[in-house]
Each structure stands twice: as C-alpha cells, then as structure tokens.
Design a protein around this motif. Structure first.
Motif, PDB file in Angstrom:
ATOM      1  N   ARG A  55      10.611  64.073 -35.334  1.00 33.95           N
ATOM      2  CA  ARG A  55       8.948  65.599 -35.473  1.00 33.95           C
ATOM      3  C   ARG A  55       8.334  64.667 -35.177  1.00 33.95           C
ATOM      4  O   ARG A  55       7.367  65.083 -34.871  1.00 33.95           O
ATOM      5  CB  ARG A  55       9.427  66.269 -36.543  1.00 33.95           C
ATOM      6  N   ILE A  56       8.314  63.581 -36.340  1.00 36.56           N
ATOM      7  CA  ILE A  56       7.327  62.537 -35.918  1.00 36.56           C
ATOM      8  C   ILE A  56       7.182  61.669 -34.339  1.00 36.56           C
ATOM      9  O   ILE A  56       5.754  62.231 -34.365  1.00 36.56           O
ATOM     10  CB  ILE A  56       7.374  61.138 -37.254  1.00 36.56           C
ATOM     11  N   MET A  57       7.779  61.815 -33.865  1.00 36.84           N
ATOM     12  CA  MET A  57       7.777  61.270 -32.550  1.00 36.84           C
ATOM     13  C   MET A  57       7.553  62.391 -31.342  1.00 36.84           C
ATOM     14  O   MET A  57       5.839  62.185 -30.529  1.00 36.84           O
ATOM     15  CB  MET A  57       8.214  60.800 -32.242  1.00 36.84           C
ATOM     16  N   VAL A  58       7.420  63.972 -32.062  1.00 40.60           N
ATOM     17  CA  VAL A  58       6.198  65.114 -31.316  1.00 40.60           C
ATOM     18  C   VAL A  58       5.226  64.979 -31.230  1.00 40.60           C
ATOM     19  O   VAL A  58       4.830  64.941 -30.798  1.00 40.60           O
ATOM     20  CB  VAL A  58       7.770  66.517 -31.625  1.00 40.60           C
ATOM     21  N   PRO A 101      -1.356  66.394 -28.108  1.00 44.87           N
ATOM     22  CA  PRO A 101      -2.662  66.575 -28.010  1.00 44.87           C
ATOM     23  C   PRO A 101      -2.884  66.116 -28.988  1.00 44.87           C
ATOM     24  O   PRO A 101      -2.633  67.624 -29.650  1.00 44.87           O
ATOM     25  CB  PRO A 101      -2.958  66.835 -26.422  1.00 44.87           C
ATOM     26  N   HIS A 102      -4.228  66.222 -29.633  1.00 46.16           N
ATOM     27  CA  HIS A 102      -4.286  65.784 -30.962  1.00 46.16           C
ATOM     28  C   HIS A 102      -5.315  67.231 -31.140  1.00 46.16           C
ATOM     29  O   HIS A 102      -5.915  68.107 -32.068  1.00 46.16           O
ATOM     30  CB  HIS A 102      -5.111  65.251 -31.466  1.00 46.16           C
ATOM     31  N   SER A 103      -6.226  67.832 -29.628  1.00 43.59           N
ATOM     32  CA  SER A 103      -6.316  69.237 -29.561  1.00 43.59           C
ATOM     33  C   SER A 103      -6.031  70.174 -30.021  1.00 43.59           C
ATOM     34  O   SER A 103      -4.181  70.707 -30.216  1.00 43.59           O
ATOM     35  CB  SER A 103      -7.242  69.257 -28.527  1.00 43.59           C
TER      36      SER A 103
END
Length: 64
Positions: A39-42, A47-49
């Motif tokens: 989950r962290i890697m996904v 994208p952070h938007s």
C-alpha cells in the motif's frame, strides 16, 4: 543427580516452547507487513494531485 537432569530437560523444553511461540507470533504478522508495504509503494507511485491527472490544453501553433 537425576533431579538436575529432569530440571535441565524441563528448562530446555520451556525455552524451546517460548521461542516457538514468539516465532509463530512474528510469522503471523508478516502478511500484514507485506500488505502495508505494498500500500505504501502504491501511494508513493500515485500522483499527488487530489484532482487526478491534469489534462493538457492543446493550442494551435501560429507559424507566422
């Protein structure tokens, strides 16, 4: 002398059982750790938007 042997065997068996109990507890947590890591890697690759991917506006190029 016989009592010391019996106590040694019981102590060894107790230590082995505690070790196995701790090892089982640790191994039971491994799948949860792997799921959390995925989950962290996904999330890191996303994208952070908050609005999703931005669409580019294509304007005609004026060659004059």
């Amino acid at each position: 002398m016989d009592a010391q042997i019996v106590l040694g065997i019981l102590a060894t068996a107790g230590a082995v059982s505690i070790f196995l109990f701790a090892l089982k507890g640790l191994l039971d947590q491994v799948p949860d750790v792997i799921r959390s890591w995925r989950r962290i890697m996904v999330e890191m690759r996303r994208p952070h938007s908050d609005h999703g991917p931005e669409q580019e506006v294509h304007r005609p190029v004026d060659d004059s």
